[in-house]
Design an enzyme around this catalytic site. Structure first.
Site, PDB file in Angstrom:
ATOM      1  N   LYS A 217     -17.897  -8.260  10.470  1.00  0.00           N
ATOM      2  CA  LYS A 217     -16.579  -7.683  10.176  1.00  0.00           C
ATOM      3  C   LYS A 217     -15.708  -8.829   9.662  1.00  0.00           C
ATOM      4  O   LYS A 217     -15.184  -9.630  10.424  1.00  0.00           O
ATOM      5  CB  LYS A 217     -15.975  -7.090  11.455  1.00  0.00           C
ATOM      6  CG  LYS A 217     -15.001  -5.950  11.236  1.00  0.00           C
ATOM      7  CD  LYS A 217     -13.796  -6.272  10.376  1.00  0.00           C
ATOM      8  CE  LYS A 217     -12.726  -7.029  11.123  1.00  0.00           C
ATOM      9  NZ  LYS A 217     -11.540  -7.346  10.259  1.00  0.00           N
TER      10      LYS A 217
ATOM     11  N   CYS B 154      -8.933 -24.447  10.378  1.00  0.00           N
ATOM     12  CA  CYS B 154      -8.898 -24.602  11.838  1.00  0.00           C
ATOM     13  C   CYS B 154      -8.897 -26.066  12.234  1.00  0.00           C
ATOM     14  O   CYS B 154      -8.251 -26.456  13.191  1.00  0.00           O
ATOM     15  CB  CYS B 154     -10.043 -23.852  12.491  1.00  0.00           C
ATOM     16  SG  CYS B 154     -11.554 -23.934  11.573  1.00  0.00           S
TER      17      CYS B 154
ATOM     18  N   GLU C 203     -14.519 -19.823  18.094  1.00  0.00           N
ATOM     19  CA  GLU C 203     -13.931 -20.968  17.397  1.00  0.00           C
ATOM     20  C   GLU C 203     -12.487 -20.595  17.079  1.00  0.00           C
ATOM     21  O   GLU C 203     -12.236 -19.715  16.262  1.00  0.00           O
ATOM     22  CB  GLU C 203     -14.763 -21.254  16.142  1.00  0.00           C
ATOM     23  CG  GLU C 203     -14.597 -22.668  15.663  1.00  0.00           C
ATOM     24  CD  GLU C 203     -13.420 -22.779  14.725  1.00  0.00           C
ATOM     25  OE1 GLU C 203     -12.299 -23.053  15.217  1.00  0.00           O
ATOM     26  OE2 GLU C 203     -13.620 -22.575  13.531  1.00  0.00           O
TER      27      GLU C 203
ATOM     28  N   GLU D 195      -0.232 -24.378  16.852  1.00  0.00           N
ATOM     29  CA  GLU D 195      -0.952 -24.372  15.584  1.00  0.00           C
ATOM     30  C   GLU D 195      -0.122 -23.583  14.564  1.00  0.00           C
ATOM     31  O   GLU D 195       0.119 -22.394  14.745  1.00  0.00           O
ATOM     32  CB  GLU D 195      -2.324 -23.716  15.758  1.00  0.00           C
ATOM     33  CG  GLU D 195      -3.153 -23.780  14.496  1.00  0.00           C
ATOM     34  CD  GLU D 195      -4.525 -23.118  14.633  1.00  0.00           C
ATOM     35  OE1 GLU D 195      -4.612 -22.035  15.233  1.00  0.00           O
ATOM     36  OE2 GLU D 195      -5.494 -23.704  14.118  1.00  0.00           O
TER      37      GLU D 195
END
Ligand code: NAP
Ligand code: MG
Length: 487
Positions: free
Chosen positions: A181, A290, A256, A389
């Site tokens: 997905k 990331c 992750e 972040e």
């Protein structure tokens, strides 16, 4: 691959080896981040579509078509897909750039990396061996690696083609049948890559792709009772949802979840070598990476010197559409651009020094999702910009006193994904690398985006488990211990 024609911009699911629309025909518009215009549509999949995909994967795994292939045969199919990706390199790069807004140079590098995943894991498929264990006299014990069965994969929008390779290639190499997905905001190359997989000879059901929203198709996949393992890359909040779903089905997962990775610059660092790499580590993919090096920790003796040099660099950065191929493209969506802008606006309102910003090219289309790369410093250690972040091109500079202070500061974060250490002192390189908590540490370089061979993943809020390298082959398999009493 059939060339992408302007009349052919409805992207379908791939279920059981066929290109199919969502069961109820629902679609979602696809926007180009470079100009905000709709240019294609994808299927909006429901639980029913996901169920069909999982059933197809189960059949492929249980049947001879995929499940009974030898490791050598699987490996050859992966290698063939790697070749096909390279044969269609430019079309795929154009599609990736159009869909994500990333500059063409970056998109081309991403497609090369996607091919590399299939080359690496294709050639590794028959090199994962079991072991025997010396046991009681008259017994032989074999420990055999085995695929889980059906693996689910949920990936984000920042590197769709690379993520396709990163998560699917090792799972397939180990013999799992897969359901992917991709993110609703960027899933065109995953669909095209799956079509190429069929052309390469992958049997129906080995790779299924269901596009759609996370709370619909994503949730249906992660909660499906017939998946055996799930791999997720994305935000920590959705990571928690995925992990809860996995727990309910008593299956494992690899997560992750991003980071706030430090770049630590000591006073003896070679700044000519370091600063271009440090700049690239935050502007690459407009900071939507990331492992972006988003916290720049600088020894106070050279803080002003580094600041002056970086101000010059950031002032020269240019931003424009994917086709203009400048330092930065737009962000993925209006929502993401607003999110990053609000971090920047709040930082300025709180009195943080905004040292420099990139310039938007006057030729950039007016309705794109552009947000200039920004340099802030000095930033207090407890400021939200130093801790959260941002997932955009925002670099914060924070001074430190000495090695002990640098290590404390580097680890003073909820995250633990990657780190860069810049120093000529060899003993210090090792001490700091050992002390920093994270999945990857780079000494006098920062190459997190590259290196298919290198195990990658996080600790703390950055997630757990490892992808890339041989570690991913172990992640996507389980072991069976066979104990034989032969007298
Ligand atoms: P996200 O919501 O975590 O999306 C990642 C993937 O999970 C997408 O495919 C998403 O689908 C899917 N998803 C969302 N809700 C789900 C659910 N309830 N069940 C199953 N799957 C679900 O990330 P985002 O909203 O795109 O970005 C938000 C923030 O996450 C970013 O600002 C950034 O901080 C972080 N992020 C990190 C990474 C990374 O590489 N670590 C990548 C992307 C984002 P849809 O998008 O189609 O809804
Ligand atoms: Mg989302």
């Amino acid at each position: 691959m059939t060339e992408l024609a302007s009349t052919d911009l409805a992207f379908n699911n791939i279920i059981d080896g066929k290109l199919v629309a969502a069961s109820d025909g629902a679609t979602i518009d696809v926007l180009s981040p470079s100009n905000g215009q709709v240019f294609a549509s994808i299927s909006r999949s429901s639980q029913l579509d996901v169920d069909k995909a999982v059933k197809s994967a189960r059949r492929a795994f249980e049947s001879g078509t995929w499940g009974k292939l030898t490791a050598l045969e699987r490996g050859r199919l992966l290698m063939k897909l790697g070749e096909k990706i390279l044969e269609n390199h430019e079309e795929l790069a154009q599609l990736e750039a159009l869909d994500t807004g990333k500059p063409m140079t970056q998109a081309r590098a991403d497609i090369t990396a996607a091919a590399r995943y299939f080359e690496f894991y294709g050639s590794a498929a028959d090199k994962v061996h079991g072991e025997t264990i010396p046991y009681v006299d008259g017994y032989t014990v074999a420990v055999v690696p085995e695929p889980y069965g059906v693996t689910g994969h949920v990936i984000p929008w920042n590197y769709p083609a690379q993520m396709f390779g990163r998560t699917l290639a090792p799972a397939l190499a180990m013999g799992n049948a897969t359901v992917l997905k991709p993110a609703e905001e960027a899933c065109l190359t995953p669909v095209k890559l799956s079509e190429l997989a069929l052309e390469a000879g992958f049997p129906p059901g080995a790779i299924n792709v269901v596009t759609g929203y996370g709370h619909e198709a994503g949730a249906a996949l992660s909660e499906h009772p017939d998946i055996d393992f799930i791999s997720f890359t994305g935000s920590p909040d959705v990571g928690t949802i995925i992990q809860c779903a996995a727990a309910k089905n008593h299956i494992g997962c690899v997560l992750e979840l991003g980071g706030k990775s430090p770049q630590i610059v000591f006073a003896d660092a070679d700044l000519e070598q370091a600063l271009p790499v440090i700049t690239n580590a935050i502007i690459q993919n407009a900071g939507q990476t990331c492992s972006a090096g988003s916290r720049l920790l600088v020894q106070q003796d050279i803080f002003e010197q580094v600041k002056t040099k970086l101000v010059a660099r950031f002032s020269e950065l240019r931003m424009g559409s994917h086709e203009m191929d400048l330092h930065c493209g737009p962000l993925i969506s209006a929502k993401q651009q607003q999110r990053v802008k609000s971090f920047v606006d709040q930082a300025v309102a709180s009195g943080l020094p905004l040292l420099a910003q990139a310039q938007l090219s006057p030729d950039a289309p007016v309705d794109g999702f552009y947000q200039p790369a920004a340099l802030f410093g000095p930033v207090p250690r407890d400021h939200i910009l130093a801790r959260e972040e941002v997932f955009g091109p925002v670099l914060v500079m924070i001074p430190f006193a000495d090695e002990a202070d640098a290590i404390e500061l580097a680890n003073d974060t909820d995250f633990g994904l990657a780190a860069g250490v810049w120093t000529k002192d060899g003993a210090r390189q090792i001490r700091v690398a050992n002390a920093v908590r994270g999945g990857q540490v780079f000494i006098n370089n920062y190459g997190a985006g590259a290196g298919i061979e290198l195990p990658f993943g996080g600790v703390k809020k950055s997630g757990h488990g490892r992808e890339k390298g041989f570690a991913a082959l172990h992640e996507f398999s389980t072991t069976k211990t066979i104990v034989i009493n032969h007298g």
